[in-house]
Design a protein around this motif. Structure first.
Motif, mmCIF file in Angstrom:
data_model
loop_
_atom_site.group_PDB
_atom_site.id
_atom_site.type_symbol
_atom_site.label_atom_id
_atom_site.label_comp_id
_atom_site.label_asym_id
_atom_site.label_seq_id
_atom_site.Cartn_x
_atom_site.Cartn_y
_atom_site.Cartn_z
ATOM 1 N N GLU A 61 0.847 -1.195 0.000
ATOM 2 C CA GLU A 61 0.000 0.000 0.000
ATOM 3 C C GLU A 61 0.881 1.244 0.000
ATOM 4 O OE1 GLU A 61 -3.127 -0.110 2.918
ATOM 5 O OE2 GLU A 61 -3.506 -2.245 2.591
ATOM 6 N N VAL A 62 1.468 1.606 1.155
ATOM 7 C CA VAL A 62 2.399 2.729 1.218
ATOM 8 C C VAL A 62 3.661 2.277 1.949
ATOM 9 C CG1 VAL A 62 0.585 4.475 1.167
ATOM 10 C CG2 VAL A 62 1.418 3.629 3.371
ATOM 11 N N ASP A 63 4.748 3.025 1.776
ATOM 12 C CA ASP A 63 6.017 2.642 2.397
ATOM 13 C C ASP A 63 6.071 3.014 3.873
ATOM 14 O OD1 ASP A 63 7.098 1.664 -0.034
ATOM 15 O OD2 ASP A 63 7.508 3.724 -0.658
ATOM 16 N N MET A 64 5.437 4.117 4.229
ATOM 17 C CA MET A 64 5.443 4.576 5.617
ATOM 18 C C MET A 64 4.284 5.528 5.825
ATOM 19 S SD MET A 64 8.770 7.115 5.386
ATOM 20 C CE MET A 64 9.668 6.000 4.289
ATOM 21 N N VAL A 65 3.969 5.778 7.093
ATOM 22 C CA VAL A 65 2.867 6.688 7.398
ATOM 23 C C VAL A 65 3.360 7.869 8.222
ATOM 24 C CG1 VAL A 65 1.064 4.921 7.328
ATOM 25 C CG2 VAL A 65 2.246 5.401 9.502
ATOM 26 N N PHE A 66 2.613 8.952 8.116
ATOM 27 C CA PHE A 66 2.700 10.055 9.069
ATOM 28 C C PHE A 66 1.541 9.873 10.037
ATOM 29 C CE2 PHE A 66 5.160 12.507 5.901
ATOM 30 C CZ PHE A 66 6.126 13.016 6.739
ATOM 31 N N GLN A 67 1.872 9.701 11.316
ATOM 32 C CA GLN A 67 0.834 9.657 12.340
ATOM 33 C C GLN A 67 1.022 10.863 13.258
ATOM 34 O OE1 GLN A 67 1.675 9.052 15.686
ATOM 35 N NE2 GLN A 67 3.835 8.597 15.350
ATOM 36 N N PHE A 68 0.021 11.167 14.066
ATOM 37 C CA PHE A 68 -0.004 12.449 14.767
ATOM 38 C C PHE A 68 -0.053 12.332 16.286
ATOM 39 C CE2 PHE A 68 -1.372 13.265 10.517
ATOM 40 C CZ PHE A 68 -0.890 14.527 10.211
ATOM 41 N N SER A 105 7.233 7.375 9.874
ATOM 42 C CA SER A 105 7.901 8.622 9.538
ATOM 43 C C SER A 105 8.196 9.358 10.835
ATOM 44 C CB SER A 105 7.004 9.498 8.653
ATOM 45 O OG SER A 105 6.647 8.829 7.467
ATOM 46 N N LEU A 106 9.445 9.769 11.021
ATOM 47 C CA LEU A 106 9.851 10.454 12.234
ATOM 48 C C LEU A 106 9.903 11.954 11.961
ATOM 49 C CD1 LEU A 106 12.884 8.119 13.038
ATOM 50 C CD2 LEU A 106 10.537 7.870 13.883
ATOM 51 N N TYR A 107 9.200 12.735 12.760
ATOM 52 C CA TYR A 107 9.213 14.185 12.532
ATOM 53 C C TYR A 107 8.816 14.905 13.812
ATOM 54 C CZ TYR A 107 4.088 14.269 12.504
ATOM 55 O OH TYR A 107 2.763 14.179 12.868
ATOM 56 N N TRP A 108 9.236 16.149 13.914
ATOM 57 C CA TRP A 108 8.746 17.070 14.936
ATOM 58 C C TRP A 108 7.879 18.157 14.301
ATOM 59 C CZ3 TRP A 108 9.119 15.212 19.502
ATOM 60 C CH2 TRP A 108 10.263 14.570 19.970
ATOM 61 N N ASP A 109 8.347 18.687 13.177
ATOM 62 C CA ASP A 109 7.696 19.828 12.536
ATOM 63 C C ASP A 109 7.207 19.452 11.142
ATOM 64 O OD1 ASP A 109 8.322 21.497 14.654
ATOM 65 O OD2 ASP A 109 10.144 22.264 13.736
ATOM 66 N N ASN A 110 6.223 20.167 10.672
ATOM 67 C CA ASN A 110 5.882 20.228 9.252
ATOM 68 C C ASN A 110 5.063 21.495 9.043
ATOM 69 O OD1 ASN A 110 3.110 19.615 9.852
ATOM 70 N ND2 ASN A 110 3.543 17.424 9.728
ATOM 71 N N HIS A 111 4.484 21.648 7.882
ATOM 72 C CA HIS A 111 3.768 22.878 7.552
ATOM 73 C C HIS A 111 2.505 23.064 8.384
ATOM 74 C CE1 HIS A 111 1.941 19.641 5.284
ATOM 75 N NE2 HIS A 111 0.863 20.371 5.148
ATOM 76 N N ASP A 112 2.084 22.034 9.112
ATOM 77 C CA ASP A 112 0.866 22.107 9.914
ATOM 78 C C ASP A 112 1.132 22.184 11.414
ATOM 79 O OD1 ASP A 112 -0.942 22.056 7.809
ATOM 80 O OD2 ASP A 112 -1.053 19.865 7.772
ATOM 81 N N ALA A 124 16.799 16.962 17.755
ATOM 82 C CA ALA A 124 17.371 16.351 16.560
ATOM 83 C C ALA A 124 17.939 14.971 16.872
ATOM 84 C CB ALA A 124 18.458 17.249 15.984
ATOM 85 N N THR A 125 18.643 14.851 17.991
ATOM 86 C CA THR A 125 19.250 13.575 18.360
ATOM 87 C C THR A 125 18.186 12.502 18.550
ATOM 88 O OG1 THR A 125 21.114 14.685 19.433
ATOM 89 C CG2 THR A 125 20.678 12.409 20.081
ATOM 90 N N ILE A 126 17.126 12.834 19.272
ATOM 91 C CA ILE A 126 16.061 11.863 19.497
ATOM 92 C C ILE A 126 15.379 11.505 18.180
ATOM 93 C CG2 ILE A 126 13.797 11.560 20.575
ATOM 94 C CD1 ILE A 126 14.866 13.228 22.928
ATOM 95 N N LEU A 127 15.157 12.483 17.341
ATOM 96 C CA LEU A 127 14.513 12.230 16.053
ATOM 97 C C LEU A 127 15.308 11.257 15.206
ATOM 98 C CD1 LEU A 127 12.231 13.362 13.996
ATOM 99 C CD2 LEU A 127 14.162 14.589 13.000
ATOM 100 N N HIS A 128 16.576 11.566 14.970
ATOM 101 C CA HIS A 128 17.376 10.804 14.015
ATOM 102 C C HIS A 128 17.759 9.413 14.501
ATOM 103 C CE1 HIS A 128 18.158 13.846 10.892
ATOM 104 N NE2 HIS A 128 18.095 14.729 11.867
ATOM 105 N N LEU A 129 17.732 9.178 15.807
ATOM 106 C CA LEU A 129 18.187 7.889 16.327
ATOM 107 C C LEU A 129 17.070 6.890 16.559
ATOM 108 C CD1 LEU A 129 21.116 6.902 16.953
ATOM 109 C CD2 LEU A 129 20.912 9.371 16.561
#
Length: 562
Positions: free
Chosen positions: A285-292, A332-339, A362-367
């Motif tokens: 279906e998809v490779d990864m998801v953005f969850q909130f 998908s690992l993220y802190w920020d986006n356009h929303d 950044a450290t927590i995100l990338h690891l």
């Protein structure tokens, strides 16, 4: 990891084109502006560039209301400019992914223009049209087909006088929802996607893709205390045919192509169980998801119900998703986006310890396990904007919320305080390239004001400067590319009950990465279980090796294990 799963070791950088770089002085970012700053991204080391929408649009929702899927809005440039951007991204060894909105279109899209023209138009069933409730007067309050509320305030139904019926819009009234039950709609979408892939782009980030399947019965939703409209619930979120539709999309659009492509699904309200289904390689279906979930830990019943931030709640949520997708699926690992508001202002310290807290985030995100996503300005530690009046906001969601809240009797100052904390406009202020009057974003008047702190926080002051937030991100990206344990390692939480520390390991084939972070503004001592792991280990990210952690200090160690 197979060649088709290259994205597991990749890092994605999101560009919000309106706010990234303006090449012609009209105050709005554009495609040529992006081309002029690709070396910034190459220096950072990212693998994929994700563009928020640049299609033709009336810009009711800043491009997430598309009126022509196969053309570029003149505000951003032309198709030739997009082609040139794709070529230059590829020349630097990166890929380009486009944002695609197919839950809804603009009401100015030709499909909808036809659909609303008459009840017997061939495209009438391309959107969700329904008559008023039985026994009510069409167009009057309470006559809507059901009680659903829009994500952007008010009813999710708009009365259209041309045919005397209502159309569904989960977002703005100028964003009517497509009817994916109609196979003609699906085939039109798939054809358009294939057209873009043939043009050379490398995949799509699919906006609110888990909302495309609605329960055809359109049942009323639960009305919560104090709210006027019903919740959308599972009648819309992860709806009854969504997995069928996405499997069909993959089969018809992606499977025939022998290329390294990326398909990312934005899935608001998704559960871990559903996320596993979306991203299970066997499901295609998809490779990864953005969850909130993790960006809702500081909110109550709505995003405007702002709660005090509790690191322990955030940590528990992140760990839940790490464990939930450990065996099957990808996140998908993220802190920020356009929303989202800026993470440093939201979860860190945007004052005295801005640099340190930006590095920690950044450290927590990338690891973690998953694919990291940086939003423009993350690599600089950009912060929220000090909005003072409602006139300084542009975002339709924020403006609608303000006026509706004031109309209901709320204190305007209280509403503004909530907007300052959570408005999407915090992420949309122009990119801060240098300390010049408009931060190097434009030679004209920017469409949204530049943050006054750009004099201190900008790329010119950070790129190549040891100890900067930019160079910290650069080192973390390089580590992901070089160390298999960061990509493939398991995830084990350490000291889960500590009030200050966020610590975990990533272990893979004889290598263990140990991440320790003092997620607070107070000093912290490493407890024995962490001190023992770190003693004698190689410090790969960080500046100190003592057993105490300074406020907001983070480190990454590497050690051999049997």
């Amino acid at each position: 990891m197979t060649e088709t799963e290259w994205w597991r070791s990749a890092v994605v950088y999101q560009i919000y084109p309106r706010s990234f770089a303006d090449s012609n002085g009209d105050g709005v970012g554009d495609l040529d502006g992006i081309r002029g700053h690709l070396d910034h991204l190459a220096t950072l080391g990212v693998d994929v560039v994700w563009l928020s929408p640049v299609y033709r649009s009336p810009m009711d929702d800043n491009g997430y209301d598309i009126s022509d899927y196969q053309n570029i809005d003149p505000l951003f440039g032309s198709l030739a400019d997009l082609d040139a951007l794709v070529d230059e991204v590829h020349a630097r060894g990166m890929k380009l992914v486009m944002d695609l909105v197919v839950n809804h279109t603009s009401d100015e899209h030709p499909w909808f223009t036809e659909s609303r023209s008459s009840k017997d138009n061939p495209k009438r069933d391309w959107y969700w049209w329904r008559p008023a409730r039985d026994g009510t007067v069409p167009g009057e309050p309470g006559s809507e087909p059901n009680n659903w509320g829009s994500f952007f305030s008010g009813s999710a139904w708009e009365y259209d006088e041309t045919t005397g019926e209502y159309y569904l819009h989960l977002f703005s009234r100028k964003q009517p929802d497509l009817n994916w039950e109609n196979p003609e709609v699906r085939q039109a979408v798939y054809s358009m996607m294939s057209w873009w892939l043939a043009r050379g782009i490398d995949g799509f980030r699919m906006d609110v893709i888990n909302l495309i399947s609605k329960d055809p019965a359109l049942p009323d939703g639960e009305v919560r205390p104090g709210e006027e409209h019903g919740q959308l619930g599972r009648s819309v979120i992860d709806g009854p045919r969504v997995h069928e539709f996405l499997a069909e999309m993959h089969r018809e659009v992606f499977a025939p192509l022998d290329r390294e492509l990326l398909l990312v699904g934005e899935t608001p309200g998704v559960t871990i169980e559903e996320a596993r289904k979306y991203t299970d390689p066997a499901s295609r279906e998809v490779d990864m998801v953005f969850q909130f979930d993790h960006v809702q830990v500081d909110r109550g019943a709505s995003k405007w119900d702002v709660l005090p931030f509790d690191m322990r709640v955030l940590r528990a949520d992140l760990v839940q998703w790490q464990e939930g997708l450990a065996e099957v699926g990808w996140n998908s690992l993220y802190w920020d986006n356009h929303d989202q508001p800026r993470a440093v202002s939201r979860f860190g310290d945007d004052g005295e310890c801005r640099v340190e807290s930006a590095k920690l985030l950044a450290t927590i995100l990338h690891l973690q396990r998953g694919t990291p996503y940086l939003y423009q300005g993350d690599e600089l530690g950009m912060t929220n904007y000090p909005f003072r009046t409602i006139e300084e906001f542009d975002d339709i969601e924020s403006v609608n919320y303000f006026h509706e809240s004031v109309r209901q009797g709320e204190d305007p100052d209280d509403v503004l305080a909530r907007l300052r904390a959570m408005s999407r406009d915090n992420a949309r202020t122009p990119m801060q390239w240098d300390d010049s009057p408009q931060a190097g974003f434009t030679t004209g008047t920017p469409w949204l004001a530049v943050n006054p702190n750009h004099v201190e926080i900008n790329a010119a002051r950070q790129v190549g400067v040891p100890g900067s937030v930019f160079e910290h991100h650069r080192a973390l990206i390089a580590l992901r590319h070089e160390e298999p344990a960061v990509v493939h390692g398991d995830f084990t939480m350490l000291v889960p009950d500590d009030d200050q520390l966020f610590a975990f390991t990533r272990r893979h084939e004889g290598t263990e990465m140990v991440v320790v972070a003092n997620f607070s503004g107070k000093p912290a001592e490493l407890p024995g279980v962490l001190a023992d792991r770190c003693e004698g280990a190689e410090l790969v990210i960080g500046d100190r090796t003592s057993t105490d952690l300074l406020p907001w200090e983070s480190r990454v160690y590497r050690r051999a294990v049997s």
